[in-house]
Design an enzyme around this catalytic site. Structure first.
Site, PDB file in Angstrom:
ATOM      1  N   LYS A  95      81.260  68.766  69.194  1.00 41.00           N
ATOM      2  CA  LYS A  95      80.380  69.162  70.303  1.00 41.00           C
ATOM      3  C   LYS A  95      81.074  69.964  71.405  1.00 41.00           C
ATOM      4  O   LYS A  95      80.452  70.783  72.063  1.00 41.00           O
ATOM      5  CB  LYS A  95      79.685  67.938  70.893  1.00 41.00           C
ATOM      6  CG  LYS A  95      80.628  66.953  71.559  1.00 41.00           C
ATOM      7  CD  LYS A  95      79.911  65.644  71.863  1.00 41.00           C
ATOM      8  CE  LYS A  95      80.864  64.667  72.539  1.00 41.00           C
ATOM      9  NZ  LYS A  95      80.355  63.314  72.571  1.00 41.00           N
ATOM     10  N   ARG A 140      76.340  52.788  78.062  1.00 50.84           N
ATOM     11  CA  ARG A 140      75.654  54.039  77.790  1.00 50.84           C
ATOM     12  C   ARG A 140      74.588  53.683  76.762  1.00 50.84           C
ATOM     13  O   ARG A 140      73.734  52.862  77.069  1.00 50.84           O
ATOM     14  CB  ARG A 140      76.630  55.136  77.325  1.00 50.84           C
ATOM     15  CG  ARG A 140      76.023  56.532  77.513  1.00 50.84           C
ATOM     16  CD  ARG A 140      76.956  57.681  77.140  1.00 50.84           C
ATOM     17  NE  ARG A 140      77.094  57.847  75.695  1.00 50.84           N
ATOM     18  CZ  ARG A 140      77.799  58.827  75.129  1.00 50.84           C
ATOM     19  NH1 ARG A 140      78.429  59.707  75.879  1.00 50.84           N
ATOM     20  NH2 ARG A 140      77.880  58.929  73.810  1.00 50.84           N
TER      21      ARG A 140
HETATM   22  C1  LIG Z   1      81.390  62.637  72.107  1.00 43.72           C
HETATM   23  C2  LIG Z   1      81.195  61.482  71.238  1.00 43.72           C
HETATM   24  C3  LIG Z   1      82.231  61.084  70.383  1.00 43.72           C
HETATM   25  C4  LIG Z   1      83.581  61.765  70.345  1.00 43.72           C
HETATM   26  O1  LIG Z   1      84.305  61.537  71.530  1.00 43.72           O
HETATM   27  P1  LIG Z   1      85.829  61.957  71.696  1.00 43.72           P
HETATM   28  O2  LIG Z   1      86.296  61.162  72.846  1.00 43.72           O
HETATM   29  O3  LIG Z   1      85.830  63.410  71.970  1.00 43.72           O
HETATM   30  O4  LIG Z   1      86.541  61.610  70.444  1.00 43.72           O
HETATM   31  C5  LIG Z   1      81.993  60.004  69.555  1.00 43.72           C
HETATM   32  N1  LIG Z   1      80.808  59.350  69.568  1.00 43.72           N
HETATM   33  C6  LIG Z   1      79.792  59.716  70.378  1.00 43.72           C
HETATM   34  C7  LIG Z   1      78.525  58.938  70.338  1.00 43.72           C
HETATM   35  C8  LIG Z   1      79.953  60.781  71.234  1.00 43.72           C
HETATM   36  O5  LIG Z   1      78.940  61.130  72.047  1.00 43.72           O
END
Ligand SMILES: *Cc1c(COP(=O)(O)O)cnc(C)c1O
Length: 358
Positions: free
Chosen positions: A36, A129
């Site tokens: 992302k 969250r």
């Molecule tokens: C962004 C996200 C991740 C990845 O996070 P990082 O800290 O960049 O590894 C994993 N799971 C969810 C649900 C996310 O939104």
């Protein structure tokens, strides 16, 4: 060549992915490559796949659609919007969910399309969250999900450190494992995946820590692109920290006082700036600004450059202490952290250049 320019080393991303996938494999953990931060870049997703991930995840559907032609499983990270379920079923093989109403809609559409959609049920173990918070509610929803057509309850997942700043521990991830065991017993089903969080969970494979047995998937973005484990502020051995380099051009160099002259109110972003008086200093302005980057999440490759601040379109540097004699038109290189990469990738004013070598 157009500036500002973001140079992205695909071999470095592939290398980082290989290193992290290798470490996780030793613990029986599969890595989902989270893309992302790059706005769903096709090239970066492919670089992660080349590094050994078998699932690419993104929080936004547009980004999954962008990589639809890469032959890899796709996971939607952000809970689906009911209004977008049609596309979720079309472009994602797996999605993270916490609402029965949404899952029912997915069921209806998947069944109509003759598909089976994989659901990872999100459990909130404290970060507050997404995810189901009360244990009773988990059982109630599982009871309903397993009746639905077109849905495979793939497993349970959790996310930590993103909102509440809660770090993953044996204790909070342990909750996921005990829930899984209870669900398997009560409903006589098998949950194949326990998705134990994002890059912050990697600190549990560091010295003196233990990742609870049973966690068999992690969803990793930051650690693949930067090789860092932020919880412990450490770097994963053998990874590259500089797969993303930002190059900006100098448009002004002048000697100026270090304290502004006149009565000070707010800056362009509503803050009252504070300046230390360091006398007359040599300053440079680069043609990039807060619309494209986050000044708190980057540093110059030239260690003697001080980032003083910026406005929407200007980046102000102190270059007094530099050994290099910079001139107008010269380029300055910055190494970016996650937030700055996110903004630079999102900005249409930053020219993205993929390096196939180096
Ligand atoms: C962004 C996200 C991740 C990845 O996070 P990082 O800290 O960049 O590894 C994993 N799971 C969810 C649900 C996310 O939104």
């Amino acid at each position: 060549m157009k500036y500002p320019r973001l140079e992205i080393s695909l071999p470095k991303i592939t290398h980082n992915t290989k290193v992290v996938v290798g470490i996780c494999r030793k613990y029986g953990i599969e890595v989902v490559g989270v893309n992302k931060v790059s706005c769903g870049s096709f090239e970066i997703a492919q670089a992660m796949v080349n590094g050994g991930v078998e699932i690419i995840a993104d929080s936004r559907l547009e980004n999954l659609i962008n990589i639809k032609d890469i032959n890899v499983k796709k996971m939607l990270l952000r809970l689906p919007m009911i209004s977008a379920v049609e596309e979720v079923v079309e472009y994602a093989d797996i999605s993270l969910n916490s609402e029965l109403k949404t899952i029912k809609k997915i069921s209806e559409i998947a069944d109509r399309k003759g598909k089976v959609h994989n659901v990872v049920l999100m459990i909130d173990v404290g970060d507050l969250r997404e995810g189901i918070f009360k244990e009773d509610d988990v059982f109630k929803i599982v009871k309903e999900i397993i009746k639905l057509k077109g849905i495979n309850l793939l497993g349970l997942g959790t996310n930590l450190t993103c909102f509440g700043g809660v770090i993953p521990t044996e204790d909070n991830l342990g909750k996921l494992i005990s829930l899984k065991n209870k669900i398997e017993d009560i409903y006589n089903i098998k949950l194949n995946v326990l998705s134990g969080g994002n890059s912050s969970s990697l600190h549990l494979i560091q010295k003196g820590q233990q990742i609870p047995k049973g966690i068999n998937q992690l969803r990793l973005g930051t650690s693949l692109i930067l090789g860092t484990i932020e919880v412990t502020n450490s770097i994963i051995q053998g990874t590259h920290r500089d797969a993303f380099r930002l190059i900006a051009e100098i448009v002004e160099i002048k000697q100026k006082p270090s304290k502004p002259i006149g009565k000070i109110v707010n800056d362009a972003f509503g803050n009252i700036p504070v300046f230390k008086d360091r006398g007359i200093r040599k300053r440079a302005i680069c043609a990039i600004g807060k619309q494209d980057i986050d000044l708190n999440w980057m540093k110059s490759e030239d260690k003697d450059i001080i980032i003083l601040g910026g406005s929407s379109d200007h980046l102000i540097l102190d270059i007094t202490d530099c050994n290099t004699n910079y001139d107008v038109g010269d380029k300055i290189i910055f190494i970016l952290d996650y937030v700055a990469i996110l903004k630079a990738m999102t900005s249409q004013y930053v020219n993205k250049v993929y390096l196939q070598e180096g």
